[in-house]
Enzyme design. Structure first.
Site, PDB file in Angstrom:
ATOM      1  CG  HIS A  20      -1.608 -21.770 -62.902  1.00  0.00           C
ATOM      2  ND1 HIS A  20      -1.211 -22.978 -63.397  1.00  0.00           N
ATOM      3  CD2 HIS A  20      -2.952 -21.861 -62.728  1.00  0.00           C
ATOM      4  CE1 HIS A  20      -2.262 -23.770 -63.521  1.00  0.00           C
ATOM      5  NE2 HIS A  20      -3.334 -23.117 -63.115  1.00  0.00           N
ATOM      6  CG  ASP A  28     -14.812 -15.525 -40.168  1.00  0.00           C
ATOM      7  OD1 ASP A  28     -13.705 -15.386 -39.585  1.00  0.00           O
ATOM      8  OD2 ASP A  28     -15.456 -16.582 -40.136  1.00  0.00           O
ATOM      9  CG  HIS A  98     -12.772 -24.030 -39.672  1.00  0.00           C
ATOM     10  ND1 HIS A  98     -12.765 -22.995 -40.587  1.00  0.00           N
ATOM     11  CD2 HIS A  98     -12.406 -23.483 -38.489  1.00  0.00           C
ATOM     12  CE1 HIS A  98     -12.427 -21.870 -39.978  1.00  0.00           C
ATOM     13  NE2 HIS A  98     -12.204 -22.136 -38.706  1.00  0.00           N
ATOM     14  CG  PHE A 120     -17.583 -22.808 -40.299  1.00  0.00           C
ATOM     15  CD1 PHE A 120     -16.343 -23.287 -39.907  1.00  0.00           C
ATOM     16  CD2 PHE A 120     -18.686 -23.091 -39.511  1.00  0.00           C
ATOM     17  CE1 PHE A 120     -16.206 -24.044 -38.754  1.00  0.00           C
ATOM     18  CE2 PHE A 120     -18.558 -23.855 -38.353  1.00  0.00           C
ATOM     19  CZ  PHE A 120     -17.312 -24.338 -37.978  1.00  0.00           C
ATOM     20  CB  ALA A 121     -18.071 -16.224 -43.210  1.00  0.00           C
ATOM     21  CG  ASN A 122     -13.003 -18.112 -42.810  1.00  0.00           C
ATOM     22  OD1 ASN A 122     -12.738 -16.951 -42.563  1.00  0.00           O
ATOM     23  ND2 ASN A 122     -13.448 -18.952 -41.883  1.00  0.00           N
TER      24      ASN A 122
END
Length: 131
Positions: A20, A28, A98, A120-122
């Site tokens: 948990h 990316d 970011h 910003f593909a994270n």
């Protein structure tokens, strides 16, 4: 040989070890990954596999209580932002800058690197509990 679920042994292992509030990142191909963090590199070509495809599979097999993404995605990658918010609207979503996202990665259990090549593909996924 395993015939169902996630066949990648590294991803299956990481998911089975999550507790948990532990986190993993689906990234990316350009995100800098600190040396001390386990990197599971799935990238084979620009765009392959896509972040969306990998996140979809991970969320199918992981109890996720929160998703964290960079706030810059709202203006600089609107299509991915829309995909995440419309597909996973039932999971609480947290935005951070970011640079803050990269700092938060220091405690993540693993980064799954995709071939995604858009800004910003994270996505950081925080583990919930199944009970």
């Amino acid at each position: 040989m395993k015939k169902t679920g996630i066949l990648n042994r590294d991803i299956a292992t990481v998911l089975s070890q999550l507790g948990h509030t532990d986190t993993i990142v689906v990234a990316d191909c350009g995100l800098p990954i600190p040396q001390h963090i386990k990197c599971i590199d799935l990238s084979i070509n620009l765009g392959t596999p896509s972040l969306v495809d990998v996140v979809r599979l991970i969320i199918k097999h992981m109890e996720v209580e929160k998703i964290t993404i960079a706030s810059e995605i709202k203006l600089q990658n609107t299509s991915l932002h829309h995909e995440i918010t419309s597909t996973y609207g039932n999971i609480p979503l947290d935005y951070v800058f970011h640079e803050e996202f990269k700092k938060a990665m220091s405690d993540t259990k693993a980064v799954i690197r995709t071939g995604e090549a858009t800004p910003f593909a994270n996505v950081m996924l925080r583990s919930g509990v199944i009970f």
